[in-house]
Motif scaffolding. Sequence first.
Motif, PDB file in Angstrom:
ATOM      1  N   GLU A   1       0.828  -1.201   0.000  1.00  0.00           N
ATOM      2  CA  GLU A   1       0.000   0.000   0.000  1.00  0.00           C
ATOM      3  C   GLU A   1       0.869   1.260   0.000  1.00  0.00           C
ATOM      4  O   GLU A   1       1.994   1.241   0.520  1.00  0.00           O
ATOM      5  CB  GLU A   1      -0.908   0.044   1.241  1.00  0.00           C
TER       6      GLU A   1
ATOM      7  N   CYS B   1      -2.685   0.120  -3.897  1.00  0.00           N
ATOM      8  CA  CYS B   1      -2.216  -1.183  -3.422  1.00  0.00           C
ATOM      9  C   CYS B   1      -1.696  -1.937  -4.646  1.00  0.00           C
ATOM     10  O   CYS B   1      -2.481  -2.358  -5.495  1.00  0.00           O
ATOM     11  CB  CYS B   1      -3.340  -1.950  -2.745  1.00  0.00           C
TER      12      CYS B   1
ATOM     13  N   TRP C   1     -10.427  -3.018   0.794  1.00  0.00           N
ATOM     14  CA  TRP C   1      -9.725  -2.153   1.739  1.00  0.00           C
ATOM     15  C   TRP C   1     -10.355  -2.327   3.118  1.00  0.00           C
ATOM     16  O   TRP C   1     -11.581  -2.349   3.248  1.00  0.00           O
ATOM     17  CB  TRP C   1      -9.822  -0.700   1.326  1.00  0.00           C
TER      18      TRP C   1
ATOM     19  N   ARG D   1      -9.577  -0.996   7.412  1.00  0.00           N
ATOM     20  CA  ARG D   1      -8.845  -0.023   8.216  1.00  0.00           C
ATOM     21  C   ARG D   1      -8.897  -0.442   9.681  1.00  0.00           C
ATOM     22  O   ARG D   1      -9.824  -1.140  10.113  1.00  0.00           O
ATOM     23  CB  ARG D   1      -9.391   1.387   8.044  1.00  0.00           C
TER      24      ARG D   1
ATOM     25  N   TYR E   1      -4.733   1.857   6.896  1.00  0.00           N
ATOM     26  CA  TYR E   1      -5.542   1.269   5.828  1.00  0.00           C
ATOM     27  C   TYR E   1      -4.758   0.131   5.184  1.00  0.00           C
ATOM     28  O   TYR E   1      -3.590   0.301   4.801  1.00  0.00           O
ATOM     29  CB  TYR E   1      -5.897   2.322   4.794  1.00  0.00           C
TER      30      TYR E   1
ATOM     31  N   CYS F   1      -4.918  -3.276   2.361  1.00  0.00           N
ATOM     32  CA  CYS F   1      -5.640  -3.959   1.292  1.00  0.00           C
ATOM     33  C   CYS F   1      -5.562  -5.465   1.520  1.00  0.00           C
ATOM     34  O   CYS F   1      -4.635  -5.968   2.165  1.00  0.00           O
ATOM     35  CB  CYS F   1      -5.121  -3.567  -0.085  1.00  0.00           C
TER      36      CYS F   1
END
Length: 121
Positions: A6, A22, A36, A38, A97, A99
């Motif tokens: 990312e 990503c 995604w 978080r 965040y 992926c």
Amino acid sequence: QVQLVESGGGLVQAGGSLRLSCAASGLTFSNLFMAWFRQAPGKEREFVAGISWSGGSIYYANYASSVKGRFTIFRDNAKSTLFLQMNNLKPEDTAVYLCATGRAQNQYTNWGQGTQVTVSS
């Protein structure tokens, strides 16, 4: 070896925008569901957005209610890259965040290391 890397995080003021990327390698990107997530300090990891590809120009995306209308997930299969466009950011969007990818939603097999997004008020 599968890798998800990312980038694009940073510090932004409330109301601002960021675009996360990503980059994937070691897998057949176009066949996989991408998402995604978080994780904020002291909180559980939460789903943000996911996207699949059905061929041609047909994509299916879904979003957490907290980001719908502000975030857009999209993918470039030719470049094996997933994106998250984040607009009208709020302090509560502050998190790492990450992926993820898998054969279907909720079947994630690979995760990236994450990129930090910090939104100041």
